[in-house]
Design a protein around this motif. Structure first.
Motif, PDB file in Angstrom:
ATOM      1  N   VAL A  69       0.827  -1.209   0.000  1.00  0.00           N
ATOM      2  CA  VAL A  69       0.000   0.000   0.000  1.00  0.00           C
ATOM      3  C   VAL A  69       0.865   1.265   0.000  1.00  0.00           C
ATOM      4  N   GLY A  70       2.142   1.111  -0.361  1.00  0.00           N
ATOM      5  CA  GLY A  70       3.012   2.263  -0.521  1.00  0.00           C
ATOM      6  C   GLY A  70       3.673   2.773   0.737  1.00  0.00           C
ATOM      7  N   VAL A  71       3.617   1.990   1.820  1.00  0.00           N
ATOM      8  CA  VAL A  71       4.300   2.368   3.061  1.00  0.00           C
ATOM      9  C   VAL A  71       5.121   1.186   3.547  1.00  0.00           C
ATOM     10  N   SER A  72       6.013   1.427   4.505  1.00  0.00           N
ATOM     11  CA  SER A  72       6.887   0.367   5.021  1.00  0.00           C
ATOM     12  C   SER A  72       6.087  -0.673   5.809  1.00  0.00           C
ATOM     13  N   GLN A  73       6.684  -1.851   5.970  1.00  0.00           N
ATOM     14  CA  GLN A  73       6.023  -2.926   6.719  1.00  0.00           C
ATOM     15  C   GLN A  73       5.697  -2.501   8.158  1.00  0.00           C
ATOM     16  N   PRO A  74       6.611  -1.813   8.876  1.00  0.00           N
ATOM     17  CA  PRO A  74       6.240  -1.370  10.226  1.00  0.00           C
ATOM     18  C   PRO A  74       5.022  -0.434  10.224  1.00  0.00           C
ATOM     19  N   THR A  75       4.905   0.393   9.196  1.00  0.00           N
ATOM     20  CA  THR A  75       3.754   1.296   9.101  1.00  0.00           C
ATOM     21  C   THR A  75       2.482   0.513   8.815  1.00  0.00           C
ATOM     22  N   VAL A  76       2.572  -0.503   7.966  1.00  0.00           N
ATOM     23  CA  VAL A  76       1.421  -1.381   7.715  1.00  0.00           C
ATOM     24  C   VAL A  76       0.978  -2.022   9.025  1.00  0.00           C
ATOM     25  N   SER A  77       1.929  -2.543   9.783  1.00  0.00           N
ATOM     26  CA  SER A  77       1.599  -3.182  11.068  1.00  0.00           C
ATOM     27  C   SER A  77       0.920  -2.202  12.016  1.00  0.00           C
ATOM     28  N   HIS A  78       1.415  -0.976  12.049  1.00  0.00           N
ATOM     29  CA  HIS A  78       0.814   0.058  12.897  1.00  0.00           C
ATOM     30  C   HIS A  78      -0.642   0.299  12.499  1.00  0.00           C
ATOM     31  N   HIS A  79      -0.895   0.444  11.212  1.00  0.00           N
ATOM     32  CA  HIS A  79      -2.251   0.711  10.744  1.00  0.00           C
ATOM     33  C   HIS A  79      -3.184  -0.479  10.993  1.00  0.00           C
ATOM     34  N   LEU A  80      -2.701  -1.686  10.791  1.00  0.00           N
ATOM     35  CA  LEU A  80      -3.518  -2.861  11.076  1.00  0.00           C
ATOM     36  C   LEU A  80      -3.850  -2.940  12.567  1.00  0.00           C
ATOM     37  N   LYS A  81      -2.894  -2.571  13.408  1.00  0.00           N
ATOM     38  CA  LYS A  81      -3.124  -2.547  14.858  1.00  0.00           C
ATOM     39  C   LYS A  81      -4.239  -1.555  15.192  1.00  0.00           C
ATOM     40  N   LYS A  82      -4.232  -0.395  14.567  1.00  0.00           N
ATOM     41  CA  LYS A  82      -5.265   0.615  14.812  1.00  0.00           C
ATOM     42  C   LYS A  82      -6.639   0.105  14.379  1.00  0.00           C
ATOM     43  N   LEU A  83      -6.698  -0.596  13.263  1.00  0.00           N
ATOM     44  CA  LEU A  83      -7.966  -1.170  12.814  1.00  0.00           C
ATOM     45  C   LEU A  83      -8.466  -2.239  13.786  1.00  0.00           C
ATOM     46  N   LYS A  84      -7.546  -3.025  14.330  1.00  0.00           N
ATOM     47  CA  LYS A  84      -7.916  -4.030  15.331  1.00  0.00           C
ATOM     48  C   LYS A  84      -8.416  -3.358  16.602  1.00  0.00           C
ATOM     49  N   GLU A  85      -7.698  -2.329  17.054  1.00  0.00           N
ATOM     50  CA  GLU A  85      -8.093  -1.622  18.275  1.00  0.00           C
ATOM     51  C   GLU A  85      -9.472  -0.994  18.139  1.00  0.00           C
ATOM     52  N   ALA A  86      -9.821  -0.596  16.947  1.00  0.00           N
ATOM     53  CA  ALA A  86     -11.142  -0.009  16.695  1.00  0.00           C
ATOM     54  C   ALA A  86     -12.223  -1.080  16.580  1.00  0.00           C
ATOM     55  N   GLY A  87     -11.835  -2.347  16.602  1.00  0.00           N
ATOM     56  CA  GLY A  87     -12.794  -3.438  16.529  1.00  0.00           C
ATOM     57  C   GLY A  87     -13.242  -3.789  15.122  1.00  0.00           C
ATOM     58  N   LEU A  88     -12.527  -3.292  14.120  1.00  0.00           N
ATOM     59  CA  LEU A  88     -12.922  -3.528  12.734  1.00  0.00           C
ATOM     60  C   LEU A  88     -12.316  -4.796  12.150  1.00  0.00           C
ATOM     61  N   LEU A  89     -11.197  -5.234  12.698  1.00  0.00           N
ATOM     62  CA  LEU A  89     -10.528  -6.453  12.236  1.00  0.00           C
ATOM     63  C   LEU A  89     -10.208  -7.334  13.427  1.00  0.00           C
ATOM     64  N   SER A  90     -10.116  -8.615  13.173  1.00  0.00           N
ATOM     65  CA  SER A  90      -9.548  -9.546  14.140  1.00  0.00           C
ATOM     66  C   SER A  90      -8.389 -10.236  13.433  1.00  0.00           C
ATOM     67  N   SER A  91      -7.518 -10.863  14.199  1.00  0.00           N
ATOM     68  CA  SER A  91      -6.355 -11.502  13.578  1.00  0.00           C
ATOM     69  C   SER A  91      -6.039 -12.820  14.253  1.00  0.00           C
ATOM     70  N   GLU A  92      -5.280 -13.611  13.506  1.00  0.00           N
ATOM     71  CA  GLU A  92      -4.834 -14.907  14.008  1.00  0.00           C
ATOM     72  C   GLU A  92      -3.470 -15.202  13.395  1.00  0.00           C
ATOM     73  N   ARG A  93      -2.531 -15.589  14.239  1.00  0.00           N
ATOM     74  CA  ARG A  93      -1.211 -15.972  13.745  1.00  0.00           C
ATOM     75  C   ARG A  93      -1.265 -17.433  13.330  1.00  0.00           C
ATOM     76  N   ARG A  94      -0.753 -17.686  12.122  1.00  0.00           N
ATOM     77  CA  ARG A  94      -0.644 -19.051  11.596  1.00  0.00           C
ATOM     78  C   ARG A  94       0.784 -19.215  11.132  1.00  0.00           C
ATOM     79  N   GLY A  95       1.572 -19.845  11.956  1.00  0.00           N
ATOM     80  CA  GLY A  95       2.992 -19.990  11.636  1.00  0.00           C
ATOM     81  C   GLY A  95       3.661 -18.633  11.635  1.00  0.00           C
ATOM     82  N   THR A  96       4.275 -18.275  10.521  1.00  0.00           N
ATOM     83  CA  THR A  96       4.988 -17.015  10.394  1.00  0.00           C
ATOM     84  C   THR A  96       4.070 -15.837  10.136  1.00  0.00           C
ATOM     85  N   TRP A  97       2.914 -16.078   9.543  1.00  0.00           N
ATOM     86  CA  TRP A  97       2.059 -14.991   9.063  1.00  0.00           C
ATOM     87  C   TRP A  97       0.877 -14.721   9.969  1.00  0.00           C
ATOM     88  N   VAL A  98       0.402 -13.489   9.909  1.00  0.00           N
ATOM     89  CA  VAL A  98      -0.817 -13.100  10.613  1.00  0.00           C
ATOM     90  C   VAL A  98      -1.906 -12.895   9.572  1.00  0.00           C
TER      91      VAL A  98
END
Length: 120
Positions: A69-98
């Motif tokens: 999406v045109g930003v660094s991986q740490p920035t992607v992680s930050h934005h995904l965290k914000k979406l999770k905190e807002a209750g819009l996404l949930s996540s699950e770790r499967r091996g190496t990937w989330v």
């Protein structure tokens, strides 16, 4: 041990946060919850990430598939965290990937907020 939250069962119910805006004024608590969700979507990168997850097959996507999406991986992680905190996404770790999944009940509740109340 993973910090990622387990995904809720598909079709699990989440109580709508608020009534339609045309039904009655929101309480302070309802306004706070609603503002968090809309604020999370107010950033173009977050909106693109959210859209990438929502439109992915099955409404779920590996972070490896949506990171361009045109930003660094740490920035992607930050934005995904914000979406999770807002209750819009949930996540699950499967091996190496989330893997991220849209919360359909929350989307329905957000849509209901902006829908004119029946009979109104």
């Amino acid at each position: 041990m993973s910090n990622a939250a387990a995904l809720p069962p598909v079709g699990s119910e989440v109580a709508p946060c608020c009534p339609p805006l045309t039904e009655r004024p929101l309480t302070a608590e309802e306004a706070e919850r609603t503002a968090r969700m809309f604020k999370a979507l107010g950033d173009p990168v977050r909106l693109r990430l959210f859209s990438a997850v929502a439109s992915h097959a099955g409404g779920e996507a590996c972070v490896c598939d949506i990171s361009d999406v045109g930003v660094s991986q740490p920035t992607v992680s930050h934005h995904l965290k914000k979406l999770k905190e807002a209750g819009l996404l949930s996540s699950e770790r499967r091996g190496t990937w989330v893997y991220y999944r849209v919360e359909p009940a929350v989307l329905a509740a957000m849509g209901a907020i902006l829908t004119k109340a029946a009979g109104g």
